[in-house]
Design a protein around this motif. Structure first.
Motif, short mmCIF file in Angstrom:
data_model
loop_
_atom_site.label_atom_id
_atom_site.label_comp_id
_atom_site.label_asym_id
_atom_site.label_seq_id
_atom_site.Cartn_x
_atom_site.Cartn_y
_atom_site.Cartn_z
N HIS A 146 -50.18 -91.06 40.59
CA HIS A 146 -51.55 -91.51 40.33
C HIS A 146 -52.17 -90.57 39.30
O HIS A 146 -51.99 -89.36 39.37
N GLU A 148 -55.87 -89.72 37.11
CA GLU A 148 -57.29 -89.98 37.00
C GLU A 148 -57.58 -90.72 35.70
O GLU A 148 -56.78 -90.71 34.76
N TRP A 149 -58.73 -91.36 35.66
CA TRP A 149 -59.14 -92.02 34.42
C TRP A 149 -59.19 -91.00 33.28
O TRP A 149 -59.67 -89.88 33.46
N THR A 167 -55.96 -95.52 33.84
CA THR A 167 -55.47 -94.81 35.01
C THR A 167 -54.23 -95.56 35.48
O THR A 167 -53.97 -96.67 35.02
#
Length: 244
Positions: A146, A148-149, A167
């Motif tokens: 994952h 982050e933006w 993201t």
């Protein structure tokens, strides 16, 4: 395919103005092989025009009408007339066969399921001359589970700026990367338009990609690491011929 329509198609080339490694590599490969060449996911024609500039006759396939419209206009302005076909790369038909087929910039990874992968490789093989070559690159480095933006690319024209943010969520079992994107058109410091989309990209290992090529009737002639874009740090180039 919202991701390749409208404003995104309009600004696509602006995002890649300073990127030349992919054009240099594939032009060199296609020139050594000789024309004609076929590019899958040809988009706005960056590669096709580079090939034309090197004296290589080339055609293109893309799924986006907007990208092909811009490709056709650029080709006409450059004085060339490639055959451009609106079709998915897993199901296309051209009127001739080619000495080289190119799938650059990780575009092959947009084929997220096994059926589409097999269908695309079958179509490619059907369109290659007996001594033709397939040139294909994919990212083999697994992304973070994952992220982050973050801002990935920014382009500017006068008072306008187009910003690409994204993201991702990566499934290491399915080896699929779900990328959520956000584009902002900014004029005079104000956001005038926002475009949101989601892209799913398959991540292949070198061993898996080689196996898929062999299963589709290719012989893998060379595999080498390449650095084509700053955002593609773990790419591998596959060079394959038809198994006789």
């Amino acid at each position: 395919m919202l991701h390749y329509e409208g404003l995104i198609a309009d600004w696509y080339d602006d995002f890649l103005l300073d990127e030349h490694a992919d054009l240099d590599l594939y032009t060199e490969l296609a020139a050594a092989q000789g024309g004609p060449a076929l590019e899958l996911a040809c988009g706005t024609g960056r590669m096709l025009l580079a090939l034309h500039g090197a004296g290589i006759e080339a055609d293109g396939v893309d799924i986006s009408p907007d990208m092909l419209e811009r490709c056709r206009a650029k080709a006409e302005a450059a004085g060339c007339s490639p055959e451009l076909r609106l079709a998915p790369m897993q199901k296309f038909t051209m009127d001739r066969r080619y000495r080289s087929v190119l799938v650059s910039g990780g575009s092959f990874q947009l084929l997220a399921n096994a059926e589409d992968v097999a269908s695309c490789l079958h179509c490619i093989r059907e369109h290659l001359l007996p001594d033709g070559r397939l040139f294909l690159d994919v990212d083999v480095a697994e992304p973070a589970c994952h992220a982050e933006w973050g801002i990935r690319r920014v382009a500017a024209r006068g008072e306008e700026t187009f910003v690409y943010m994204s993201t991702n969520t990566y499934d290491s079992v399915l080896r699929c990367n779900v990328i959520r994107t956000r584009y902002e058109l900014i004029r005079r410091s104000r956001v005038r338009k926002v475009i949101k989309d989601t892209i799913v990209m398959r991540v292949f290992s070198s061993e898996e990609m080689s196996m898929l090529l062999q299963q589709a009737g290719f012989v893998v002639l060379e595999v080498r690491p390449v650095q084509l874009f700053d955002s593609h740090p773990g790419s591998m180039l596959f060079i394959a011929g038809c198994l006789q």
